[in-house]
Design an enzyme around this catalytic site. Structure first.
Site, PDB file in Angstrom:
ATOM      1  CG  ASP A  10     -23.928 -18.189  23.825  1.00  0.00           C
ATOM      2  OD1 ASP A  10     -24.282 -17.715  22.732  1.00  0.00           O
ATOM      3  OD2 ASP A  10     -23.315 -17.536  24.675  1.00  0.00           O
ATOM      4  CG  ASP A  41     -23.892 -15.901  28.229  1.00  0.00           C
ATOM      5  OD1 ASP A  41     -24.503 -16.878  27.771  1.00  0.00           O
ATOM      6  OD2 ASP A  41     -24.149 -14.734  27.902  1.00  0.00           O
ATOM      7  CG  ASP A  79     -21.170 -15.068  23.624  1.00  0.00           C
ATOM      8  OD1 ASP A  79     -21.457 -14.459  22.586  1.00  0.00           O
ATOM      9  OD2 ASP A  79     -21.618 -14.764  24.745  1.00  0.00           O
TER      10      ASP A  79
END
Length: 637
Positions: A531, A527, A339
């Site tokens: 996600d 994080d 990410d």
């Protein structure tokens, strides 16, 4: 050392002393000749048997209990058969007027087996103590205000959310919360592996398990104890051993087949050559020695311990691993999907450009007025950049999807291109990478502010190291193509996908999983908050900065507690070292045992066969365990 180990050591020392005295007396007096007649050997047998029963009663009990439960072939059974068989062989020789010997050897085998077992237990206990002391973060009590009165030494589980607790210097922070009074320094080493103390003041978030080092502070509790960081981390560590690696499962299956095979082999070694040579005493002795050396305890004990020590070593580096299977898998990881925000970048937006430069103060002044009432990260970055007192006599109108209009002495228009077009304001197209906020006053264009998310310093180094390992590095982000391309180019990613919604990220990871090779291992690094679906779907989900994040601990397989992406490389080193030690122990234990088994069967060791067997079993296991403990060391760089 535990009380149990101390008691066991005392028993061993008493038995060892008695054995040495008896052995010396036997060699000097020849106990078999003290009692005249055919049964003079009975004195030696009785004395050696008494020491044998004193030192080995627990082994005999375990073997009998396991047999009663259908667990026939284990190391206790093998040791009992070998030593009882040695006694029986010595009696057979004595009754047949052969030499009176073997009682001392049968007794010594069990005695030194117990010595080896004690050293193994001590080594295992020390390793477990090292690991458990690292995670010795469970708070014993909390000092809580109830109706304005301070109640001390309250169980943390009895404290409610929004209660205020007092933490004195030297005490552990018992619950997650926010500092409402005081300033202090916290030691977070047990949580993050980071030796540098953390300075906190009013408004700062603190997590349970930290140690207050300097001043008294008051904390408003934000999470109940069962939901706190310390509780979740302890639960994670306690359950880590339940997730077994392929190597551990292999050893478990291997021992189930290995033990019956060596028992059958020992039986055949005693039977067939005895029939051929008509000398059963020699071959029965070799078969008994064969049984002693065949115990698989070196593998059964050292391999799980190596993984446990590896998990402890990872924890020392601020890396929480949920099971030994993830250590083994991560060692093979070769596809890393990231990410962007909060992982490769800091997630805190900063003003990187104000255009035109000569109107910078004016542009920031009016933009700060418009954005002052918003909690959006972009709005906060503009207010922070302005850094002066803001006129609050404006009425703020939030134009959803466009920006903000502030009305007061003048009308301030602050937003995106769509807002400029909607107000028919001529503007200059922004030049640069990032989020652009256009600013106008009374429908007269002033300029624009460019805001970007800072890339973490360690991101470029980490991606470079992963690329050196021939790993694929892929970024999935919701940002637009321009921003994604800029970030990917700057830090050296091999691939990226932009403008993705959360569900699109799951689809992209699904596609990568479906198209990867059989031996590839895909890690998703995020994080741990937005996600969670992707973390759970990946081969290995890795959460950045997961301490204090429920979603991170629940959804991920590995948690990098220091919010430092370079810990991916440290985790690689920990896993590589752990797996190297696992393989060393497997090859060493099997190699030495195979060699001694073959030489024993051939009679190379002669009369010292039993003693060599003890080294092949206890000695090898002890060396393997000492080697396993190396996995618990911290990675220095």
């Amino acid at each position: 050392m535990s009380k149990k180990l101390k008691k066991r050591l005392i028993r061993i020392l008493i038995a060892l002393t008695a054995f040495i005295v008896l052995f010396v007396l036997d060699k000097i007096l020849v106990l078999a000749t003290v009692i005249p007649g055919q049964y003079g050997w009975l004195l030696a047998f009785a004395l050696y048997l008494s020491i044998y029963l004193y030192i080995g009663y627990d082994i005999l009990y375990k073997a009998a209990r396991n047999i009663a439960h259908g667990q026939l072939l284990d190391e206790n059974f093998l040791m009992c058969i070998a030593t009882i068989g040695a006694f029986a062989l010595a009696i057979f020789r004595a009754l047949n007027n052969m030499e009176v010997e073997g009682f001392d050897e049968a007794c010594a085998v069990l005695l030194f087996y117990q010595v080896g077992e004690w050293f193994q237990a001590y080594a295992v206990g020390k390793s477990r103590k090292d690991i458990s002391s690292l995670m010795d973060i469970r708070p014993d009590y909390a000092n809580v205000y109830k109706d304005g009165v301070l109640e001390e030494m309250v169980d943390p589980s009895e404290v409610n959310v929004d209660d205020v607790i007092l933490v004195k210097p030297g005490e552990k922070v018992p619950l997650d919360g926010v500092v409402v009074k005081g300033m202090t320094t916290l030691d977070t080493k047990a949580l993050t592996g980071e030796a540098i103390p953390l300075e906190v003041g009013e408004g700062a978030n603190v997590i349970s398990g930290s140690v207050n080092m300097s001043s008294t502070i008051e904390i408003k509790v934000k999470k109940a104890f069962y939901d706190s960081t310390v509780s979740k981390i302890l639960d994670l560590v306690e359950n880590a051993s339940s997730q077994k690696s392929r190597a551990e499962n292999f050893i478990t299956k291997f021992s189930k087949y290995y033990t019956p095979i060596v028992v059958i082999s020992a039986f055949l070694l005693a039977l067939i050559p005895s029939i051929i040579t008509k000398n059963p005493a020699i071959w029965i002795y070799r078969a008994l020695t064969f049984l002693v050396v065949s115990c698989p305890c070196a593998l059964v004990i050292s391999i799980p311990l190596t993984f446990f020590a590896g998990i402890g070593g990872a924890s020392k580096n601020g890396i929480l691993v949920k099971g030994s299977n993830y250590l083994e898998m991560y060692n093979k990881a070769n596809i890393f999907v990231f990410d962007k925000t909060g992982t490769l970048t800091k997630g805190n937006f900063v003003v990187t450009k104000v255009f035109p430069e000569d109107k910078k103060d004016e542009i920031l002044h009016y933009a700060a007025i418009a954005e002052s009432g918003s909690n959006h990260p972009i709005a906060k970055s503009i207010v922070a950049c302005y850094g002066k007192k803001i006129d609050t006599d404006y009425v703020i109108e939030d134009v959803q999807g466009f920006g903000i209009i502030a009305k007061g002495e003048s009308t301030i228009i602050c937003g995106n291109e769509k807002l400029m077009k909607k107000r028919n304001i001529e503007y200059v197209q922004a030049d640069g990478v990032g989020t652009c906020v256009y600013v106008a006053k009374d429908d007269e264009y002033l300029g624009y502010i460019l805001i970007s998310d800072e890339i973490k310093k360690e991101s470029k180094i980490t991606i470079s190291e992963l690329n050196k390992l021939n790993a694929k590095t892929i970024m999935l982000t919701g940002d637009n193509e321009t921003i994604a391309k800029s970030v990917a180019s700057e830090i050296g990613l091999t691939q990226y996908k932009a403008s993705l919604l959360p569900q699109n990220k799951v689809e992209e990871v699904e596609a990568l999983l479906n198209n990867k090779k059989k031996d590839d291992v895909l890690c998703f690094v995020g994080d741990g908050i937005n996600d969670a679906p992707v973390l759970m779907r990946s081969d290995i989900g890795i959460a950045m900065g997961g301490v204090g994040s429920d979603a991170a601990i629940e959804a991920s397989d590995i948690v990098l507690m220091k919010d430092n992406i370079s810990d991916l490389i440290k985790a690689k080193k920990v896993c590589k070292r752990t797996m190297r030690i696992v393989h060393e122990n497997i090859y060493f234990a099997l190699g030495v045992k195979a060699l001694i088994l073959i030489l024993t069967a051939l009679g190379v060791f002669g009369s010292i066969g039993m003693w060599m067997a003890i080294f092949g079993d206890v000695g090898v296991a002890f060396i393997a365990i000492i080697n396993a403990m190396r996995a618990n060391k911290k990675i220095n760089n």
